[in-house]
Design a protein around this motif. Structure first.
Motif, PDB file in Angstrom:
ATOM      1  N   PHE A  61      -1.840   8.305   7.392  1.00 32.35           N
ATOM      2  CA  PHE A  61      -1.696   8.219   5.948  1.00 32.35           C
ATOM      3  C   PHE A  61      -0.927   6.962   5.543  1.00 32.35           C
ATOM      4  CE2 PHE A  61      -2.814  12.560   6.693  1.00 32.35           C
ATOM      5  CZ  PHE A  61      -3.578  12.912   5.591  1.00 32.35           C
ATOM      6  N   GLY A  62      -0.151   6.409   6.470  1.00 30.52           N
ATOM      7  CA  GLY A  62       0.441   5.101   6.224  1.00 30.52           C
ATOM      8  C   GLY A  62      -0.639   4.047   6.075  1.00 30.52           C
ATOM      9  N   PHE A  63      -1.696   4.188   6.856  1.00 33.15           N
ATOM     10  CA  PHE A  63      -2.857   3.294   6.748  1.00 33.15           C
ATOM     11  C   PHE A  63      -3.514   3.463   5.377  1.00 33.15           C
ATOM     12  CE2 PHE A  63      -7.254   1.995   7.712  1.00 33.15           C
ATOM     13  CZ  PHE A  63      -7.020   0.801   8.374  1.00 33.15           C
ATOM     14  N   LEU A  64      -3.628   4.709   4.916  1.00 30.15           N
ATOM     15  CA  LEU A  64      -4.185   4.987   3.589  1.00 30.15           C
ATOM     16  C   LEU A  64      -3.314   4.369   2.502  1.00 30.15           C
ATOM     17  CD1 LEU A  64      -6.123   6.465   1.653  1.00 30.15           C
ATOM     18  CD2 LEU A  64      -4.675   8.502   1.915  1.00 30.15           C
ATOM     19  N   SER A  65      -1.995   4.448   2.685  1.00 28.78           N
ATOM     20  CA  SER A  65      -1.072   3.861   1.721  1.00 28.78           C
ATOM     21  C   SER A  65      -1.277   2.355   1.624  1.00 28.78           C
ATOM     22  CB  SER A  65       0.368   4.172   2.132  1.00 28.78           C
ATOM     23  OG  SER A  65       1.288   3.495   1.312  1.00 28.78           O
ATOM     24  N   ALA A  66      -1.421   1.701   2.784  1.00 23.86           N
ATOM     25  CA  ALA A  66      -1.657   0.253   2.783  1.00 23.86           C
ATOM     26  C   ALA A  66      -2.952  -0.082   2.047  1.00 23.86           C
ATOM     27  CB  ALA A  66      -1.710  -0.262   4.218  1.00 23.86           C
ATOM     28  N   TYR A  67      -3.953   0.746   2.223  1.00 25.00           N
ATOM     29  CA  TYR A  67      -5.240   0.548   1.553  1.00 25.00           C
ATOM     30  C   TYR A  67      -5.094   0.678   0.032  1.00 25.00           C
ATOM     31  CZ  TYR A  67     -10.192   1.300   0.414  1.00 25.00           C
ATOM     32  OH  TYR A  67     -11.453   1.211  -0.121  1.00 25.00           O
ATOM     33  N   VAL A  69      -2.286   0.309  -1.752  1.00 23.88           N
ATOM     34  CA  VAL A  69      -1.466  -0.794  -2.261  1.00 23.88           C
ATOM     35  C   VAL A  69      -2.273  -2.085  -2.330  1.00 23.88           C
ATOM     36  CG1 VAL A  69       0.509  -2.274  -1.728  1.00 23.88           C
ATOM     37  CG2 VAL A  69       0.734   0.210  -1.559  1.00 23.88           C
ATOM     38  N   GLU A  70      -3.057  -2.363  -1.279  1.00 22.06           N
ATOM     39  CA  GLU A  70      -3.899  -3.563  -1.280  1.00 22.06           C
ATOM     40  C   GLU A  70      -4.913  -3.508  -2.422  1.00 22.06           C
ATOM     41  OE1 GLU A  70      -4.220  -6.317   0.605  1.00 22.06           O
ATOM     42  OE2 GLU A  70      -2.727  -5.994   2.162  1.00 22.06           O
ATOM     43  N   SER A  71      -5.418  -2.313  -2.703  1.00 23.20           N
ATOM     44  CA  SER A  71      -6.470  -2.159  -3.710  1.00 23.20           C
ATOM     45  C   SER A  71      -5.935  -2.248  -5.129  1.00 23.20           C
ATOM     46  CB  SER A  71      -7.181  -0.812  -3.525  1.00 23.20           C
ATOM     47  OG  SER A  71      -7.690  -0.680  -2.227  1.00 23.20           O
ATOM     48  N   THR A  72      -4.789  -1.598  -5.375  1.00 22.86           N
ATOM     49  CA  THR A  72      -4.287  -1.451  -6.746  1.00 22.86           C
ATOM     50  C   THR A  72      -3.085  -2.323  -7.070  1.00 22.86           C
ATOM     51  OG1 THR A  72      -2.781   0.353  -6.151  1.00 22.86           O
ATOM     52  CG2 THR A  72      -5.057   0.953  -6.693  1.00 22.86           C
ATOM     53  N   GLY A  73      -2.335  -2.751  -6.048  1.00 26.14           N
ATOM     54  CA  GLY A  73      -1.106  -3.502  -6.287  1.00 26.14           C
ATOM     55  C   GLY A  73       0.058  -2.627  -6.721  1.00 26.14           C
ATOM     56  N   GLN A  74      -0.125  -1.303  -6.758  1.00 21.24           N
ATOM     57  CA  GLN A  74       0.906  -0.371  -7.240  1.00 21.24           C
ATOM     58  C   GLN A  74       1.841   0.026  -6.097  1.00 21.24           C
ATOM     59  OE1 GLN A  74       1.438   0.723 -10.301  1.00 21.24           O
ATOM     60  NE2 GLN A  74      -0.405   0.178 -11.433  1.00 21.24           N
ATOM     61  N   ARG A  75       2.821  -0.822  -5.799  1.00 19.55           N
ATOM     62  CA  ARG A  75       3.718  -0.530  -4.684  1.00 19.55           C
ATOM     63  C   ARG A  75       4.835   0.431  -5.079  1.00 19.55           C
ATOM     64  NH1 ARG A  75       4.582  -6.624  -2.405  1.00 19.55           N
ATOM     65  NH2 ARG A  75       5.400  -6.845  -4.508  1.00 19.55           N
ATOM     66  N   LYS A  76       5.479   0.184  -6.221  1.00 19.70           N
ATOM     67  CA  LYS A  76       6.584   1.050  -6.629  1.00 19.70           C
ATOM     68  C   LYS A  76       6.097   2.461  -6.939  1.00 19.70           C
ATOM     69  CE  LYS A  76      10.282   1.683 -10.005  1.00 19.70           C
ATOM     70  NZ  LYS A  76      11.037   1.124 -11.155  1.00 19.70           N
ATOM     71  N   GLN A  77       5.021   2.582  -7.702  1.00 22.20           N
ATOM     72  CA  GLN A  77       4.517   3.907  -8.064  1.00 22.20           C
ATOM     73  C   GLN A  77       4.088   4.693  -6.822  1.00 22.20           C
ATOM     74  OE1 GLN A  77       4.606   5.267 -11.117  1.00 22.20           O
ATOM     75  NE2 GLN A  77       5.655   3.421 -11.816  1.00 22.20           N
ATOM     76  N   THR A  78       3.442   4.012  -5.885  1.00 23.30           N
ATOM     77  CA  THR A  78       3.034   4.679  -4.642  1.00 23.30           C
ATOM     78  C   THR A  78       4.251   5.145  -3.857  1.00 23.30           C
ATOM     79  OG1 THR A  78       1.062   3.265  -4.529  1.00 23.30           O
ATOM     80  CG2 THR A  78       1.698   4.429  -2.515  1.00 23.30           C
ATOM     81  N   THR A  79       5.276   4.280  -3.781  1.00 17.09           N
ATOM     82  CA  THR A  79       6.508   4.628  -3.067  1.00 17.09           C
ATOM     83  C   THR A  79       7.188   5.837  -3.689  1.00 17.09           C
ATOM     84  OG1 THR A  79       6.891   2.319  -2.430  1.00 17.09           O
ATOM     85  CG2 THR A  79       8.790   3.795  -2.382  1.00 17.09           C
ATOM     86  N   ASN A 126       5.464   3.023   4.031  1.00 15.66           N
ATOM     87  CA  ASN A 126       4.667   1.797   4.097  1.00 15.66           C
ATOM     88  C   ASN A 126       4.708   1.028   2.779  1.00 15.66           C
ATOM     89  OD1 ASN A 126       3.870   2.404   6.727  1.00 15.66           O
ATOM     90  ND2 ASN A 126       1.785   1.715   6.364  1.00 15.66           N
ATOM     91  N   ALA A 127       4.567   1.763   1.672  1.00 12.80           N
ATOM     92  CA  ALA A 127       4.584   1.112   0.361  1.00 12.80           C
ATOM     93  C   ALA A 127       5.961   0.526   0.062  1.00 12.80           C
ATOM     94  CB  ALA A 127       4.182   2.119  -0.721  1.00 12.80           C
ATOM     95  N   TRP A 128       7.025   1.246   0.439  1.00 15.79           N
ATOM     96  CA  TRP A 128       8.394   0.755   0.208  1.00 15.79           C
ATOM     97  C   TRP A 128       8.642  -0.541   0.975  1.00 15.79           C
ATOM     98  CZ3 TRP A 128      12.601  -0.439   3.227  1.00 15.79           C
ATOM     99  CH2 TRP A 128      13.810  -0.632   2.557  1.00 15.79           C
ATOM    100  N   LEU A 129       8.183  -0.596   2.220  1.00 14.73           N
ATOM    101  CA  LEU A 129       8.401  -1.795   3.031  1.00 14.73           C
ATOM    102  C   LEU A 129       7.708  -3.005   2.413  1.00 14.73           C
ATOM    103  CD1 LEU A 129       9.669  -2.890   5.618  1.00 14.73           C
ATOM    104  CD2 LEU A 129       7.546  -2.322   6.818  1.00 14.73           C
TER     105      LEU A 129
END
Length: 458
Positions: A61-67, A69-79, A126-129
């Protein structure tokens, strides 16, 4: 030196407090205490194996998170929201013993809860990093992350010991389940505190959204790099080996060695203290002789530690304390070497190489954890005690893990890195580091004494 904007300064300060709340929460809900709670619910060896396997499945699911974030640019909201899901779901844990179901179904309900929590936690991490790597200025990045990790490690150790003492007091009073209910309720309050503090943090510049199709192509880019493929194959095999017995270390402590919560918390604390100081040691040595040399040297210790466990029983826990110290020394070296080699071999793929590494090694460890769960059940009738040894299904898996680690270590490939020292140089570097540390400490002590004498005569 670049002037750090006020919103960034405030966020870096808040992150210490938010991280402390998460560290205490994790000390209650990740590691050995969930295993003990599952055993209290009546979990079987197979269910304990699945519980441990979920920690590896979560990395997918960390891989899914990277996907995302790459797709939407929403790092803070995902975190923020995946982190809150990961931590707040523990409010449901005290309700599981109240279910009108047999122990097996209660245990499965808890295993599912832990799986959801770990999956969301991997996405949040992953998103936080990705978020904080860009937010923290480059000139203070190493110092900031180092200080933050050190402080949070200390907070986590304190939380682990506190939880152990707390649960033992309830166990002696015959209210063990009530103790867990209070602990998980406190974990929920920490989740709320973390959520509030997360919203107070500055997001910084949001990366451009790439769209789902381009993000998918970016995540597969690292596999085109030959040196990265060599690195990845080795650590996938290493993960396959370690996944076999990984779910059962904690279960063996509680179930077969009869260790108390306090004893288990001190095991974690001993390992944690060794980890804290070992990071400094191995980072210094890697800079001098390279990561592969440290990896090979520390792998020898990782081969030896599982062989200590068959010598422990309810009347002799000395091998367990030796394991805590030795594991706390060698595993930081292995993990730090893996991180350095990942950075050296990722090429231009950046975050995608990290996501692919987590995905591949997590999948490998998950599959062999399932195999280990099946073997634990198949060997459940095995029991031999004599000649100072305790041989059962768990210790058999530990011995097998040591043997397989030896085979993997023998066939370790060469990795692309700037510094290529040999493993036999590592002991000399360890002695040099300790000697420098002693001399530096002596100089600082003499300086302090001199200052004190100066004040006495002033």
């Amino acid at each position: 030196m670049t002037q750090i904007p006020k919103p960034v300064k405030r966020t870096l300060l808040i992150s210490y407090f938010e991280g402390a709340a998460v560290a205490i929460h994790n000390s209650y809900t990740i590691g050995l205490y969930p295993v003990a709670f599952a055993l209290l619910l009546g979990a079987s060896d197979f269910q304990i194996g699945i519980l441990g396997a979920f920690s590896f499945l979560a990395t997918l699911f960390g891989f899914l998170s990277a996907y995302i974030v790459e797709s939407t640019g929403q790092r803070k909201q995902t975190t923020v929201w995946t982190g809150f899901l990961s931590r707040s779901i523990w409010a449901l844990a005290p309700l599981i013993p109240l279910l009108a179901a047999d122990p097996a179904r209660k245990a499965w309900a808890f295993v599912f809860l832990v799986g959801v929590s770990l999956a969301a936690n991997a996405m949040s991490g992953n998103a936080w990093l990705a978020w904080f790597t860009d937010l923290v200025p480059a000139e203070i990045r190493g110092r900031y992350f180092g200080q933050r990790s050190g402080i949070l490690s200390a907070v986590g150790i304190a939380g682990t010991i506190g939880a152990g003492l707390f649960l033992d007091s309830y166990k002696k009073a015959g209210s063990e389940l009530l103790g867990y209910a209070v602990l998980f309720a406190l974990a929920f309050l920490l989740a709320v505190a973390s959520l509030i503090l997360s919203f107070l943090q500055y997001e910084g510049r949001r990366p451009a959204a790439k769209g789902f199709r381009k993000a998918g192509a970016a995540l597969l880019l690292p596999l085109k790099n030959k040196s990265y493929r060599v690195f990845l194959i080795y650590f996938v095999v290493w993960a396959l080996v370690n996944g076999l017995s990984s779910p059962f270390w904690g279960a063996h402590m509680f179930k077969n060695l009869g260790m108390t919560y306090t004893q288990v918390s001190f095991y974690t604390a001993v390992a944690g203290v060794c980890v804290f100081f070992s990071h400094i040691l191995w980072g210094w040595i890697i800079d001098r002789v390279g990561a592969r040399a440290v990896l090979r040297f520390c792998s020898v210790g990782a081969i030896l530690t599982p062989l200590l466990w068959p010598f422990a029983d309810r009347t002799n826990l000395i091998p367990i304390w030796i394991d805590a110290a030795l594991s706390g020394v060698v595993w930081p070296g292995i993990n730090l070497a893996a991180l350095y080699l990942l950075m050296e071999n990722r090429g231009e793929s950046g975050d995608s190489s990290v996501a692919m590494y987590s995905f591949a090694t997590g999948t490998a460890a998950f599959l062999t954890s399932l195999l280990g769960s099946w073997l634990a059940v198949a060997l459940s009738r095995l029991h031999f005690k004599g000649y100072g040894l305790l041989i059962n299904n768990f210790t058999t898996l530990f011995i097998a893990t040591a043997f397989l680690r030896l085979i993997v270590q023998i066939f370790m490939p060469g990795f692309a890195e700037q510094k290529r020292g040999r493993a036999r140089a590592v002991p000399r570097e360890v002695i040099a580091f300790l000697w420098i540390a002693v001399l530096t400490s002596r100089e600082k002590l003499l300086w302090v004494v001199g200052r004190m004498r100066g004040h006495e005569h002033s």
